[in-house]
Enzyme design. Structure first.
Site, PDB file in Angstrom:
ATOM      1  N   SER A  73      -5.277   0.481  10.898  1.00 14.24           N
ATOM      2  CA  SER A  73      -3.840   0.456  11.212  1.00 14.24           C
ATOM      3  C   SER A  73      -3.037   0.432   9.920  1.00 14.24           C
ATOM      4  CB  SER A  73      -3.486  -0.774  12.062  1.00 14.24           C
ATOM      5  OG  SER A  73      -3.661  -1.977  11.310  1.00 14.24           O
ATOM      6  N   ILE A  75      -0.898   0.911   6.582  1.00 12.08           N
ATOM      7  CA  ILE A  75      -0.978   1.773   5.407  1.00 12.08           C
ATOM      8  C   ILE A  75      -2.376   2.361   5.247  1.00 12.08           C
ATOM      9  CG2 ILE A  75      -0.872   1.740   2.870  1.00 12.08           C
ATOM     10  CD1 ILE A  75       1.484  -0.289   3.249  1.00 12.08           C
ATOM     11  N   SER A 200       0.980  -5.389  -4.350  1.00  5.80           N
ATOM     12  CA  SER A 200       2.255  -5.715  -3.713  1.00  5.80           C
ATOM     13  C   SER A 200       3.262  -6.143  -4.760  1.00  5.80           C
ATOM     14  CB  SER A 200       2.069  -6.861  -2.706  1.00  5.80           C
ATOM     15  OG  SER A 200       3.328  -7.392  -2.303  1.00  5.80           O
ATOM     16  N   TYR A 225      -0.810 -15.256  -1.719  1.00  5.55           N
ATOM     17  CA  TYR A 225      -0.835 -13.799  -1.608  1.00  5.55           C
ATOM     18  C   TYR A 225      -0.289 -13.166  -2.884  1.00  5.55           C
ATOM     19  CZ  TYR A 225       0.073  -9.134   0.385  1.00  5.55           C
ATOM     20  OH  TYR A 225       0.104  -7.787   0.637  1.00  5.55           O
ATOM     21  N   LYS A 229      -2.318 -10.715  -5.519  1.00  2.00           N
ATOM     22  CA  LYS A 229      -1.876  -9.367  -5.888  1.00  2.00           C
ATOM     23  C   LYS A 229      -1.692  -9.233  -7.396  1.00  2.00           C
ATOM     24  CE  LYS A 229      -2.151  -7.740  -1.832  1.00  2.00           C
ATOM     25  NZ  LYS A 229      -3.066  -6.632  -1.517  1.00  2.00           N
ATOM     26  N   THR A 260       4.468  -2.801   9.158  1.00  2.00           N
ATOM     27  CA  THR A 260       3.082  -2.637   9.586  1.00  2.00           C
ATOM     28  C   THR A 260       2.692  -3.808  10.486  1.00  2.00           C
ATOM     29  OG1 THR A 260       2.154  -3.899   7.739  1.00  2.00           O
ATOM     30  CG2 THR A 260       2.545  -1.540   7.368  1.00  2.00           C
TER      31      THR A 260
END
Length: 340
Positions: A73, A75, A200, A225, A229, A260
């Site tokens: 699903s 990207i 990101s 997160y 990244k 998304t």
């Protein structure tokens, strides 16, 4: 100096340090928010796309083997479909067999390309990643393009069956292990092999830190997160440096703020606030596909890309640039944790 004066002096120093860190973190968030709202939204994509060249996306890549993680699903799916539409043999790596088979069928139907294959692998589990890499090693075929797209943002601390913090396990340790184990097959595709890691812009809010599993304080999923990244971007730099003579290009990229399933689940308030102004999955995947298609001499190995152009890895006055020197010791830790 008396004991009470000494204590007060220490408290003042600690207080000043705490205030300075608070102000720095606040500035990072503000700078990221302003820069992001100007550039990462759908409006930013439409503005930047005025400079895109359509001919740069028209290359055919028949005969090239592409591996895309997290491809059922968002990207990852849009990337896999875009590569398949250009004739590549695409291996979609998915955790769920059911969702993976649905995605494979949909991509085959949409592109007319039957060379789309499903590989089941939970990237959060190093054992799974090693098993997947072994299957590819047995095939002994070159891997021309590896897209490290699988990612997760869990707001609460979750631990994998192997004992790792979940965000770290997927975004960092799984990505590192996948790339390291695929290097021999990527070398077979030299000089046109490339690794594209979907990072990101959230990394702008964090320096590189050796606290990989966020053990230093109360867990914060969004901050973890961002840290993950930042590691991906620094790893890409290091991979480019250590593999510069092997015919493999390494690129990290930022897809912008895309609507998304992952974003809707992990950041529901963010998704609602920017509803209508988020990019589509296809717009988010645009630069991934662009990086896969360009002649390597046009690209900078180790570079960070956004909207078909090299982008800064650090925002002004955020004190993140010097932190990348920690990547060597981080790699030693990752190598040990992955037991490579």
């Amino acid at each position: 100096m008396g004991k009470s004066n000494f204590s007060a002096h220490i408290q003042i120093r600690i207080s000043i340090s705490s205030v300075a860190m608070y102000l720095l973190k606040t500035w990072r968030s503000v700078a990221f928010g302003v820069y992001g709202y100007q550039n990462f939204t759908k409006k930013g994509f439409l503005e930047h796309s005025k400079n895109f060249r359509s001919e740069e996306m028209q290359a055919r890549i028949e005969g090239k083997n592409c591996v895309v993680t997290g491809a059922n699903s968002g990207i990852g799916y849009a990337t896999a479909e875009g590569l398949a539409a250009r004739g590549a043999t695409v291996y979609i790596v998915c955790r769920s067999k059911e969702r993976g088979e649905a995605a494979r069928s949909k991509i085959q139907s949409a592109t007319g390309n039957k060379n789309v294959h499903l590989e089941i692998c939970d990237v959060s589990r190093i054992g799974d990643v090693k098993t997947l890499a072994s299957r590819f090693s047995v095939k002994d075929e070159p891997v021309h393009i590896l897209v490290n797209n699988a990612g997760v943002l869990e707001q609460k601390r979750l631990t994998t069956p192997e004992g790792y913090e979940m965000n770290f396990a997927v975004n960092v340790l799984g990505t590192y292990t996948m790339t390291e184990l695929m290097l021999p097959l990527l070398e077979k595709a030299a000089p046109d092999a490339r690794v594209i890691t979907v990072a990101s812009g959230g990394m702008y809010t964090s320096p590189l830190t050796e606290d990989l599993q966020f053990n230093s304080k109360e867990f914060n999923g969004v901050e973890q997160y961002a840290r993950n990244k930042r590691v991906q971007v620094a790893l890409t730099e290091k991979w480019a440096e250590t593999n510069k003579d092997k015919g493999i290009g390494f690129y990290s990229m930022h897809p912008g703020w895309a609507e998304t399933p992952g974003v809707s689940k992990s950041l529901p308030d963010f998704s609602k606030t920017l509803s209508g102004n988020l990019r589509t999955s296809e717009e988010g995947a645009d630069t991934v596909i662009w990086l896969a298609l360009q002649p390597k001499e046009k690209l900078v190995s180790g570079g960070f890309y956004f909207d078909r152009a090299e982008a800064p890895k650090h925002l002004p006055f955020t004190a993140t640039k010097g932190s990348h020197s920690a990547i060597d010791s981080i790699i030693v830790k990752l190598h040990s944790l992955a037991n490579l």
